[in-house]
Design a protein around this motif. Structure first.
Motif, PDB file in Angstrom:
ATOM      1  N   SER A 120      51.521  34.573  81.665  1.00  0.00           N
ATOM      2  CA  SER A 120      52.165  34.405  82.971  1.00  0.00           C
ATOM      3  C   SER A 120      51.606  35.342  84.039  1.00  0.00           C
ATOM      4  N   VAL A 121      50.694  36.244  83.649  1.00  0.00           N
ATOM      5  CA  VAL A 121      50.147  37.226  84.581  1.00  0.00           C
ATOM      6  C   VAL A 121      48.682  36.909  84.868  1.00  0.00           C
ATOM      7  N   VAL A 122      48.335  36.855  86.131  1.00  0.00           N
ATOM      8  CA  VAL A 122      46.954  36.616  86.557  1.00  0.00           C
ATOM      9  C   VAL A 122      46.441  37.884  87.229  1.00  0.00           C
ATOM     10  N   PHE A 123      45.336  38.446  86.695  1.00  0.00           N
ATOM     11  CA  PHE A 123      44.764  39.671  87.253  1.00  0.00           C
ATOM     12  C   PHE A 123      43.583  39.356  88.164  1.00  0.00           C
ATOM     13  N   GLU A 124      43.505  40.108  89.243  1.00  0.00           N
ATOM     14  CA  GLU A 124      42.367  40.045  90.144  1.00  0.00           C
ATOM     15  C   GLU A 124      41.973  41.461  90.530  1.00  0.00           C
ATOM     16  N   ARG A 125      40.674  41.680  90.800  1.00  0.00           N
ATOM     17  CA  ARG A 125      40.229  42.981  91.263  1.00  0.00           C
ATOM     18  C   ARG A 125      40.769  43.251  92.665  1.00  0.00           C
ATOM     19  N   ASP A 126      41.085  44.518  92.914  1.00  0.00           N
ATOM     20  CA  ASP A 126      41.620  44.904  94.208  1.00  0.00           C
ATOM     21  C   ASP A 126      40.619  45.806  94.918  1.00  0.00           C
ATOM     22  N   GLY A 127      39.560  45.210  95.425  1.00  0.00           N
ATOM     23  CA  GLY A 127      38.597  45.945  96.234  1.00  0.00           C
ATOM     24  C   GLY A 127      37.416  46.521  95.482  1.00  0.00           C
ATOM     25  N   ASP A 128      37.612  46.962  94.235  1.00  0.00           N
ATOM     26  CA  ASP A 128      36.502  47.527  93.478  1.00  0.00           C
ATOM     27  C   ASP A 128      36.767  47.294  91.995  1.00  0.00           C
ATOM     28  N   ASP A 129      35.942  47.919  91.159  1.00  0.00           N
ATOM     29  CA  ASP A 129      36.062  47.704  89.721  1.00  0.00           C
ATOM     30  C   ASP A 129      37.035  48.662  89.047  1.00  0.00           C
ATOM     31  N   THR A 130      37.731  49.507  89.814  1.00  0.00           N
ATOM     32  CA  THR A 130      38.622  50.491  89.214  1.00  0.00           C
ATOM     33  C   THR A 130      40.094  50.113  89.323  1.00  0.00           C
ATOM     34  N   THR A 131      40.425  49.126  90.134  1.00  0.00           N
ATOM     35  CA  THR A 131      41.821  48.742  90.315  1.00  0.00           C
ATOM     36  C   THR A 131      41.968  47.233  90.183  1.00  0.00           C
ATOM     37  N   TRP A 132      42.933  46.834  89.350  1.00  0.00           N
ATOM     38  CA  TRP A 132      43.257  45.423  89.171  1.00  0.00           C
ATOM     39  C   TRP A 132      44.728  45.227  89.514  1.00  0.00           C
ATOM     40  N   VAL A 133      45.054  44.072  90.041  1.00  0.00           N
ATOM     41  CA  VAL A 133      46.440  43.734  90.332  1.00  0.00           C
ATOM     42  C   VAL A 133      46.798  42.445  89.594  1.00  0.00           C
ATOM     43  N   GLY A 134      47.852  42.527  88.786  1.00  0.00           N
ATOM     44  CA  GLY A 134      48.333  41.358  88.071  1.00  0.00           C
ATOM     45  C   GLY A 134      49.666  40.912  88.645  1.00  0.00           C
ATOM     46  N   VAL A 135      49.792  39.629  88.944  1.00  0.00           N
ATOM     47  CA  VAL A 135      51.008  39.088  89.545  1.00  0.00           C
ATOM     48  C   VAL A 135      51.672  38.155  88.551  1.00  0.00           C
ATOM     49  N   ASP A 136      52.982  38.392  88.305  1.00  0.00           N
ATOM     50  CA  ASP A 136      53.741  37.509  87.437  1.00  0.00           C
ATOM     51  C   ASP A 136      53.979  36.173  88.135  1.00  0.00           C
ATOM     52  N   GLU A 137      54.296  35.148  87.330  1.00  0.00           N
ATOM     53  CA  GLU A 137      54.628  33.856  87.891  1.00  0.00           C
ATOM     54  C   GLU A 137      55.816  34.006  88.836  1.00  0.00           C
ATOM     55  N   GLY A 138      55.711  33.435  90.010  1.00  0.00           N
ATOM     56  CA  GLY A 138      56.779  33.545  90.996  1.00  0.00           C
ATOM     57  C   GLY A 138      56.609  34.724  91.923  1.00  0.00           C
ATOM     58  N   GLY A 139      55.770  35.698  91.541  1.00  0.00           N
ATOM     59  CA  GLY A 139      55.481  36.825  92.415  1.00  0.00           C
ATOM     60  C   GLY A 139      56.582  37.849  92.523  1.00  0.00           C
ATOM     61  N   ALA A 140      57.582  37.817  91.618  1.00  0.00           N
ATOM     62  CA  ALA A 140      58.693  38.762  91.702  1.00  0.00           C
ATOM     63  C   ALA A 140      58.245  40.190  91.418  1.00  0.00           C
ATOM     64  N   THR A 141      57.296  40.362  90.509  1.00  0.00           N
ATOM     65  CA  THR A 141      56.763  41.692  90.197  1.00  0.00           C
ATOM     66  C   THR A 141      55.258  41.604  90.077  1.00  0.00           C
ATOM     67  N   ARG A 142      54.615  42.760  90.212  1.00  0.00           N
ATOM     68  CA  ARG A 142      53.186  42.823  90.003  1.00  0.00           C
ATOM     69  C   ARG A 142      52.848  44.145  89.343  1.00  0.00           C
ATOM     70  N   THR A 143      51.712  44.187  88.688  1.00  0.00           N
ATOM     71  CA  THR A 143      51.286  45.375  87.967  1.00  0.00           C
ATOM     72  C   THR A 143      49.911  45.783  88.448  1.00  0.00           C
ATOM     73  N   ARG A 144      49.801  47.039  88.861  1.00  0.00           N
ATOM     74  CA  ARG A 144      48.522  47.581  89.324  1.00  0.00           C
ATOM     75  C   ARG A 144      47.953  48.440  88.198  1.00  0.00           C
ATOM     76  N   VAL A 145      46.782  48.072  87.691  1.00  0.00           N
ATOM     77  CA  VAL A 145      46.142  48.789  86.585  1.00  0.00           C
ATOM     78  C   VAL A 145      44.900  49.493  87.105  1.00  0.00           C
ATOM     79  N   HIS A 146      44.845  50.806  86.870  1.00  0.00           N
ATOM     80  CA  HIS A 146      43.687  51.613  87.263  1.00  0.00           C
ATOM     81  C   HIS A 146      42.874  51.916  86.015  1.00  0.00           C
ATOM     82  N   VAL A 147      41.575  51.719  86.106  1.00  0.00           N
ATOM     83  CA  VAL A 147      40.689  51.941  84.975  1.00  0.00           C
ATOM     84  C   VAL A 147      39.554  52.869  85.387  1.00  0.00           C
ATOM     85  N   ASP A 148      38.872  53.429  84.415  1.00  0.00           N
ATOM     86  CA  ASP A 148      37.738  54.299  84.679  1.00  0.00           C
ATOM     87  C   ASP A 148      36.582  53.476  85.251  1.00  0.00           C
ATOM     88  N   ALA A 149      35.962  53.989  86.299  1.00  0.00           N
ATOM     89  CA  ALA A 149      34.906  53.242  86.983  1.00  0.00           C
ATOM     90  C   ALA A 149      33.696  52.987  86.095  1.00  0.00           C
TER      91      ALA A 149
END
Length: 215
Positions: A120-149
């Motif tokens: 139910s979560v779709v992730f997309e990059r947020d500007g660069d390769d270190t931050t991803w944003v995942g949005v739940d179905e319906g958009g009620a919540t989202r998860t921002r994941v930070h990773v090592d560059a």
């Protein structure tokens, strides 16, 4: 306890943390499945002055998915002072806290696979390769994941509401990628399987890196 401290530096260990073990796609698709980690959590909806429930938590984890076992020491937060040894391979789980030890049956096939992203979560990059944003179905919540560059190693996950306000933060503050030895999963003295009191029903999963790492 029997669990060694993951005291190596982030720079030295980050290369070992991720490997092409999992074929899934997304921000956490190459992360290791055998490691030690210290993870801190912050519950942003809890008053900073609150004693209970606590706003912050801290756990020390030894994790071995290929051999289906994990050990969690709760250092701060809810259930501080407890440790859980989950032996899916032996179909047993244990909880030790203070002067008591409990054991319960656990099904061998119920250890959640690590780093999986719910359908139910779709992730997309947020500007660069270190931050991803995942949005739940319906958009009620989202998860921002930070990773090592450099390696894509997980560093932080932040659960947010639809307006971008943080709900929960999970910070990986220490880690060491390695296969834990068998003795890491031994119960603390004087406990063993026979001396632990039987407990029916077991204990719920602990969410240590949002839904992506449940133990």
């Amino acid at each position: 306890t029997n669990m060694p401290s993951p005291s190596a530096s982030r720079g030295a260990l980050v290369v070992l943390w991720c490997s092409p073990i999992l074929a899934a796609s997304g921000p956490l698709s190459r992360c290791a499945t055998q490691f030690f980690a210290t993870i801190e959590t912050t519950a942003h909806l809890v008053d900073p002055e609150s004693e209970y429930p606590p706003r912050r938590g801290r756990v020390h984890l030894a994790y071995d998915y290929p051999n289906r076992r994990a050990r969690i020491a709760v250092l701060a937060g809810v259930d501080a002072g407890a440790n859980y040894t989950r032996r899916y391979d032996a179909r047993q789980e244990y909880r030790v806290r203070g002067g008591s030890c409990q054991r319960s049956y656990v099904a061998a096939d119920t250890m959640p696979a690590p780093w999986e992203v719910p359908a139910s979560v779709v992730f997309e990059r947020d500007g660069d390769d270190t931050t991803w944003v995942g949005v739940d179905e319906g958009g009620a919540t989202r998860t921002r994941v930070h990773v090592d560059a450099l390696t894509g190693a997980p560093v932080r996950a932040v659960s947010e509401d639809s307006d971008g306000r943080p709900l929960m933060t999970y910070d990986v503050v220490e880690w060491r990628a390695a296969e834990p030895r068998d003795d890491v999963f031994a119960l603390d003295a004087p406990w063993d399987h026979a001396t632990c009191q039987r407990f029916t029903g077991g204990w719920p999963y602990l969410h240590l890196f949002h839904t992506f790492l449940r133990v």
